[in-house]
Design a protein around this motif. Structure first.
Motif, PDB file in Angstrom:
ATOM      1  N   GLN A 193      -4.349  44.131   3.214  1.00  0.00           N
ATOM      2  CA  GLN A 193      -3.778  43.635   4.458  1.00  0.00           C
ATOM      3  C   GLN A 193      -3.085  42.311   4.211  1.00  0.00           C
ATOM      4  O   GLN A 193      -3.414  41.579   3.285  1.00  0.00           O
ATOM      5  N   GLU A 194      -2.133  42.038   5.055  1.00  0.00           N
ATOM      6  CA  GLU A 194      -1.364  40.815   4.939  1.00  0.00           C
ATOM      7  C   GLU A 194      -1.574  39.989   6.201  1.00  0.00           C
ATOM      8  O   GLU A 194      -1.379  40.477   7.297  1.00  0.00           O
ATOM      9  N   LYS A 195      -2.016  38.764   6.016  1.00  0.00           N
ATOM     10  CA  LYS A 195      -2.200  37.839   7.134  1.00  0.00           C
ATOM     11  C   LYS A 195      -1.017  36.888   7.155  1.00  0.00           C
ATOM     12  O   LYS A 195      -0.683  36.294   6.144  1.00  0.00           O
ATOM     13  N   ALA A 240      -8.222  28.495   6.141  1.00  0.00           N
ATOM     14  CA  ALA A 240      -7.853  29.822   6.656  1.00  0.00           C
ATOM     15  C   ALA A 240      -7.282  30.703   5.546  1.00  0.00           C
ATOM     16  O   ALA A 240      -7.588  31.903   5.478  1.00  0.00           O
ATOM     17  N   ILE A 241      -6.472  30.116   4.671  1.00  0.00           N
ATOM     18  CA  ILE A 241      -5.931  30.872   3.536  1.00  0.00           C
ATOM     19  C   ILE A 241      -7.072  31.345   2.642  1.00  0.00           C
ATOM     20  O   ILE A 241      -7.130  32.514   2.244  1.00  0.00           O
ATOM     21  N   HIS A 298     -10.226  31.823   3.323  1.00  0.00           N
ATOM     22  CA  HIS A 298     -11.030  32.858   3.981  1.00  0.00           C
ATOM     23  C   HIS A 298     -10.321  34.218   3.903  1.00  0.00           C
ATOM     24  O   HIS A 298     -10.955  35.237   3.604  1.00  0.00           O
ATOM     25  N   ALA A 299      -9.027  34.232   4.144  1.00  0.00           N
ATOM     26  CA  ALA A 299      -8.280  35.493   4.079  1.00  0.00           C
ATOM     27  C   ALA A 299      -8.263  36.052   2.660  1.00  0.00           C
ATOM     28  O   ALA A 299      -8.454  37.259   2.463  1.00  0.00           O
ATOM     29  N   SER A 332     -11.517  37.532   1.702  1.00  0.00           N
ATOM     30  CA  SER A 332     -11.715  38.821   2.379  1.00  0.00           C
ATOM     31  C   SER A 332     -10.856  39.928   1.786  1.00  0.00           C
ATOM     32  O   SER A 332     -10.856  41.047   2.283  1.00  0.00           O
ATOM     33  N   ASN A 374      -7.424  39.860   1.419  1.00  0.00           N
ATOM     34  CA  ASN A 374      -6.096  39.937   2.017  1.00  0.00           C
ATOM     35  C   ASN A 374      -5.098  39.074   1.247  1.00  0.00           C
ATOM     36  O   ASN A 374      -5.481  38.164   0.527  1.00  0.00           O
ATOM     37  N   VAL A 427      -1.776  36.515   1.951  1.00  0.00           N
ATOM     38  CA  VAL A 427      -1.370  35.615   3.025  1.00  0.00           C
ATOM     39  C   VAL A 427       0.115  35.335   2.889  1.00  0.00           C
ATOM     40  O   VAL A 427       0.616  35.153   1.778  1.00  0.00           O
TER      41      VAL A 427
END
Length: 94
Positions: A8-10, A26-27, A29-30, A33, A35, A37
């Motif tokens: 997935q891409e955030k 936030a980066i 954490h993504a 997980s 993902n 970014v």
């Protein structure tokens, strides 16, 4: 044949007032997980905040043995006043 789960891409839109430590967290954490970014920034101040957040995120994920790589591109976005050009920074964990 096994299929890999889709990454997935955030997307984070960065402003000149975005605090780099919060964005870096936030980066991280993504990435942790699983993902990717994409940081999108328009203007010198926003690009500055995005660039400062990346090494902060790198220090967070390094404790898990993850390194960050970045890919920088331009993007165009239509507005009411025309078209703007910005910087997109794709951040991936390796």
């Amino acid at each position: 044949m096994q299929t890999q789960p889709a990454v997935q891409e955030k997307e984070f839109r960065v402003k000149s007032t975005t605090p780099p430590p919060e964005l870096g967290s936030a980066i991280a954490h993504a990435i942790k997980s699983g993902n990717q970014v994409v940081l999108k920034a328009v203007g010198a101040g926003a690009i500055n905040q995005a660039v400062k957040a990346i090494p902060i995120a790198g220090s967070f994920v390094s404790s898990f043995g993850t390194k960050l790589t970045e890919e920088i591109t331009f993007f165009r976005s239509k507005t009411q006043d025309g078209e703007i050009l910005g910087i997109a920074i794709r951040v991936m964990g390796t």
